[in-house]
Write a protein that holds these residues in place. Structure first.
Motif, PDB file in Angstrom:
ATOM      1  N   SER A  59      13.218  12.401  -8.083  1.00  0.00           N
ATOM      2  CA  SER A  59      12.747  11.426  -9.062  1.00  0.00           C
ATOM      3  C   SER A  59      11.577  12.023  -9.841  1.00  0.00           C
ATOM      4  O   SER A  59      11.025  13.059  -9.480  1.00  0.00           O
ATOM      5  CB  SER A  59      12.330  10.123  -8.385  1.00  0.00           C
ATOM      6  OG  SER A  59      11.216  10.344  -7.550  1.00  0.00           O
ATOM      7  N   TYR A  74       7.377   4.921 -16.492  1.00  0.00           N
ATOM      8  CA  TYR A  74       8.831   4.803 -16.428  1.00  0.00           C
ATOM      9  C   TYR A  74       9.336   5.732 -15.333  1.00  0.00           C
ATOM     10  O   TYR A  74       9.133   6.946 -15.402  1.00  0.00           O
ATOM     11  CB  TYR A  74       9.474   5.170 -17.771  1.00  0.00           C
ATOM     12  CG  TYR A  74       9.076   4.211 -18.874  1.00  0.00           C
ATOM     13  CD1 TYR A  74       9.706   2.978 -19.009  1.00  0.00           C
ATOM     14  CD2 TYR A  74       8.060   4.528 -19.766  1.00  0.00           C
ATOM     15  CE1 TYR A  74       9.348   2.098 -20.009  1.00  0.00           C
ATOM     16  CE2 TYR A  74       7.682   3.651 -20.773  1.00  0.00           C
ATOM     17  CZ  TYR A  74       8.334   2.440 -20.886  1.00  0.00           C
ATOM     18  OH  TYR A  74       7.967   1.564 -21.871  1.00  0.00           O
ATOM     19  N   LEU A  76      12.039   7.801 -13.471  1.00  0.00           N
ATOM     20  CA  LEU A  76      13.318   8.469 -13.692  1.00  0.00           C
ATOM     21  C   LEU A  76      13.926   8.700 -12.308  1.00  0.00           C
ATOM     22  O   LEU A  76      13.493   9.591 -11.572  1.00  0.00           O
ATOM     23  CB  LEU A  76      13.118   9.799 -14.416  1.00  0.00           C
ATOM     24  CG  LEU A  76      12.445   9.731 -15.791  1.00  0.00           C
ATOM     25  CD1 LEU A  76      12.253  11.130 -16.357  1.00  0.00           C
ATOM     26  CD2 LEU A  76      13.252   8.871 -16.744  1.00  0.00           C
ATOM     27  N   THR A  78      17.573   7.930 -11.796  1.00  0.00           N
ATOM     28  CA  THR A  78      19.035   7.895 -11.894  1.00  0.00           C
ATOM     29  C   THR A  78      19.483   9.122 -12.688  1.00  0.00           C
ATOM     30  O   THR A  78      18.659   9.828 -13.272  1.00  0.00           O
ATOM     31  CB  THR A  78      19.531   6.606 -12.599  1.00  0.00           C
ATOM     32  OG1 THR A  78      18.993   6.564 -13.922  1.00  0.00           O
ATOM     33  CG2 THR A  78      19.107   5.358 -11.843  1.00  0.00           C
ATOM     34  N   GLN A  81      19.246   8.105 -18.189  1.00  0.00           N
ATOM     35  CA  GLN A  81      18.451   6.995 -18.716  1.00  0.00           C
ATOM     36  C   GLN A  81      18.220   7.232 -20.202  1.00  0.00           C
ATOM     37  O   GLN A  81      17.912   8.344 -20.620  1.00  0.00           O
ATOM     38  CB  GLN A  81      17.110   6.877 -17.978  1.00  0.00           C
ATOM     39  CG  GLN A  81      17.300   6.353 -16.557  1.00  0.00           C
ATOM     40  CD  GLN A  81      16.000   6.250 -15.796  1.00  0.00           C
ATOM     41  OE1 GLN A  81      15.606   7.198 -15.145  1.00  0.00           O
ATOM     42  NE2 GLN A  81      15.350   5.111 -15.882  1.00  0.00           N
ATOM     43  N   GLU A  90      16.747   1.745 -21.021  1.00  0.00           N
ATOM     44  CA  GLU A  90      15.986   1.788 -19.770  1.00  0.00           C
ATOM     45  C   GLU A  90      14.516   2.112 -20.025  1.00  0.00           C
ATOM     46  O   GLU A  90      13.635   1.646 -19.318  1.00  0.00           O
ATOM     47  CB  GLU A  90      16.583   2.836 -18.810  1.00  0.00           C
ATOM     48  CG  GLU A  90      17.950   2.478 -18.273  1.00  0.00           C
ATOM     49  CD  GLU A  90      19.106   2.965 -19.156  1.00  0.00           C
ATOM     50  OE1 GLU A  90      20.255   2.825 -18.719  1.00  0.00           O
ATOM     51  OE2 GLU A  90      18.876   3.458 -20.274  1.00  0.00           O
ATOM     52  N   ILE A  91      14.277   2.943 -21.042  1.00  0.00           N
ATOM     53  CA  ILE A  91      12.908   3.280 -21.451  1.00  0.00           C
ATOM     54  C   ILE A  91      12.724   2.671 -22.832  1.00  0.00           C
ATOM     55  O   ILE A  91      13.070   3.268 -23.844  1.00  0.00           O
ATOM     56  CB  ILE A  91      12.700   4.808 -21.451  1.00  0.00           C
ATOM     57  CG1 ILE A  91      12.977   5.366 -20.053  1.00  0.00           C
ATOM     58  CG2 ILE A  91      11.289   5.163 -21.912  1.00  0.00           C
ATOM     59  CD1 ILE A  91      13.058   6.875 -19.976  1.00  0.00           C
ATOM     60  N   ARG A 101      18.730   4.303 -30.073  1.00  0.00           N
ATOM     61  CA  ARG A 101      19.113   5.226 -28.989  1.00  0.00           C
ATOM     62  C   ARG A 101      18.539   6.579 -29.399  1.00  0.00           C
ATOM     63  O   ARG A 101      19.191   7.339 -30.088  1.00  0.00           O
ATOM     64  CB  ARG A 101      20.629   5.293 -28.836  1.00  0.00           C
ATOM     65  CG  ARG A 101      21.223   4.027 -28.233  1.00  0.00           C
ATOM     66  CD  ARG A 101      22.749   4.085 -28.119  1.00  0.00           C
ATOM     67  NE  ARG A 101      23.295   5.367 -27.709  1.00  0.00           N
ATOM     68  CZ  ARG A 101      23.491   5.750 -26.442  1.00  0.00           C
ATOM     69  NH1 ARG A 101      23.179   4.943 -25.453  1.00  0.00           N
ATOM     70  NH2 ARG A 101      23.997   6.928 -26.172  1.00  0.00           N
ATOM     71  N   GLU A 104      17.957  10.879 -24.407  1.00  0.00           N
ATOM     72  CA  GLU A 104      18.406  10.592 -23.058  1.00  0.00           C
ATOM     73  C   GLU A 104      17.756  11.568 -22.085  1.00  0.00           C
ATOM     74  O   GLU A 104      17.489  12.722 -22.414  1.00  0.00           O
ATOM     75  CB  GLU A 104      19.924  10.640 -22.942  1.00  0.00           C
ATOM     76  CG  GLU A 104      20.532  12.016 -23.051  1.00  0.00           C
ATOM     77  CD  GLU A 104      22.058  11.997 -22.912  1.00  0.00           C
ATOM     78  OE1 GLU A 104      22.677  10.918 -22.965  1.00  0.00           O
ATOM     79  OE2 GLU A 104      22.616  13.107 -22.760  1.00  0.00           O
ATOM     80  N   THR A 106      18.398  13.159 -18.376  1.00  0.00           N
ATOM     81  CA  THR A 106      19.440  13.351 -17.370  1.00  0.00           C
ATOM     82  C   THR A 106      18.862  14.104 -16.176  1.00  0.00           C
ATOM     83  O   THR A 106      17.956  14.918 -16.312  1.00  0.00           O
ATOM     84  CB  THR A 106      20.641  14.129 -17.941  1.00  0.00           C
ATOM     85  OG1 THR A 106      20.188  15.371 -18.466  1.00  0.00           O
ATOM     86  CG2 THR A 106      21.355  13.331 -19.015  1.00  0.00           C
TER      87      THR A 106
END
Length: 165
Positions: A59, A74, A76, A78, A81, A90-91, A101, A104, A106
Motif C-alpha cells: 500500500s 488518499y 492506495l 487496490t 484507482q 476514488e481520489i 478522469r 490512474e 496502478t
C-alpha cells in the motif's frame, strides 16, 4: 476607551495594551503548530508519519500539499484507482484544473505507477509532464493545481532498498 476610574480597560491585564491600540495575539495548539511547521518546511507532521509508518506492505499514501484540501490523505491499497474531478473518482480532486478522469494509479506487486488519462492540463511527476511513470517514495505528483506527495509503505521501501544492494 477609558473606564470611569480613569484607567484603560487593558491596564494591568497581562499582555494588555495600555495605549488602547487595536492589537491582539493568537495562540495555536501544539498539534496545529506542528502541522503548520511541517507544511511550511515541506516535511511530514507526526500524525502523517504515524499514518505512513502504519502502512501495510503493498500500500501507499498520497498526501495533499497544495490544493483545496491540504493535508487530505488518499490510501492506495487496490490495483487501480482513478484521480479526477468526477464525484465517483476514488481520489476526488474538486477543481476545474482537474479533468473528470485525470490520472490512474496502478499497483503491481509492491510497486505503483501513475498514468495520465488524456487530461487537458497534463499530469506531472517531480515537475516534469509525464504520460506514465513509476512512483518512488517522496515523489511529488501534480494533478491540476493539486500537489500530492507519494509515500510507499516503509516495509516495501526497505525491501526495495535491500533487494537493490
Amino acid at each position: 476607551m477609558v473606564q470611569n476610574d480613569g484607567r484603560h480597560p487593558n491596564d494591568g491585564v497581562p499582555g494588555g495594551d495600555p495605549q488602547g491600540d487595536a492589537s491582539s495575539t493568537m495562540s495555536f495548539t501544539g498539534d496545529f503548530s506542528a502541522q503548520l511547521a511541517a507544511l511550511i518546511a515541506g516535511g511530514v507532521s507526526k500524525e502523517e508519519m504515524d499514518s505512513i509508518s502504519a502502512l501495510p506492505s503493498g500500500s501507499a499514501l498520497l498526501i495533499v500539499r497544495r490544493g483545496n484540501n491540504v493535508g487530505a490523505r488518499y490510501l492506495l491499497d487496490t490495483d487501480l484507482q482513478i484521480a479526477g474531478r468526477h464525484p465517483n473518482a476514488e481520489i476526488f480532486l474538486d477543481d476545474v484544473t482537474v479533468s473528470r478522469r485525470h490520472a490512474e494509479f496502478t499497483r503491481s506487486g509492491r510497486a505503483f505507477q501513475m498514468r495520465d488519462l488524456g487530461s487537458l492540463n497534463g499530469t506531472y511527476y517531480n515537475g516534469e509532464r509525464v504520460n506514465q511513470v513509476a512512483l518512488s517514495n517522496g515523489g511529488e505528483v501534480q494533478i491540476g493545481k493539486y500537489r500530492l506527495t507519494f509515500y510507499a509503505s516503509p516495509l516495501d521501501v526497505g525491501a526495495t532498498q535491500t533487494a537493490g544492494q
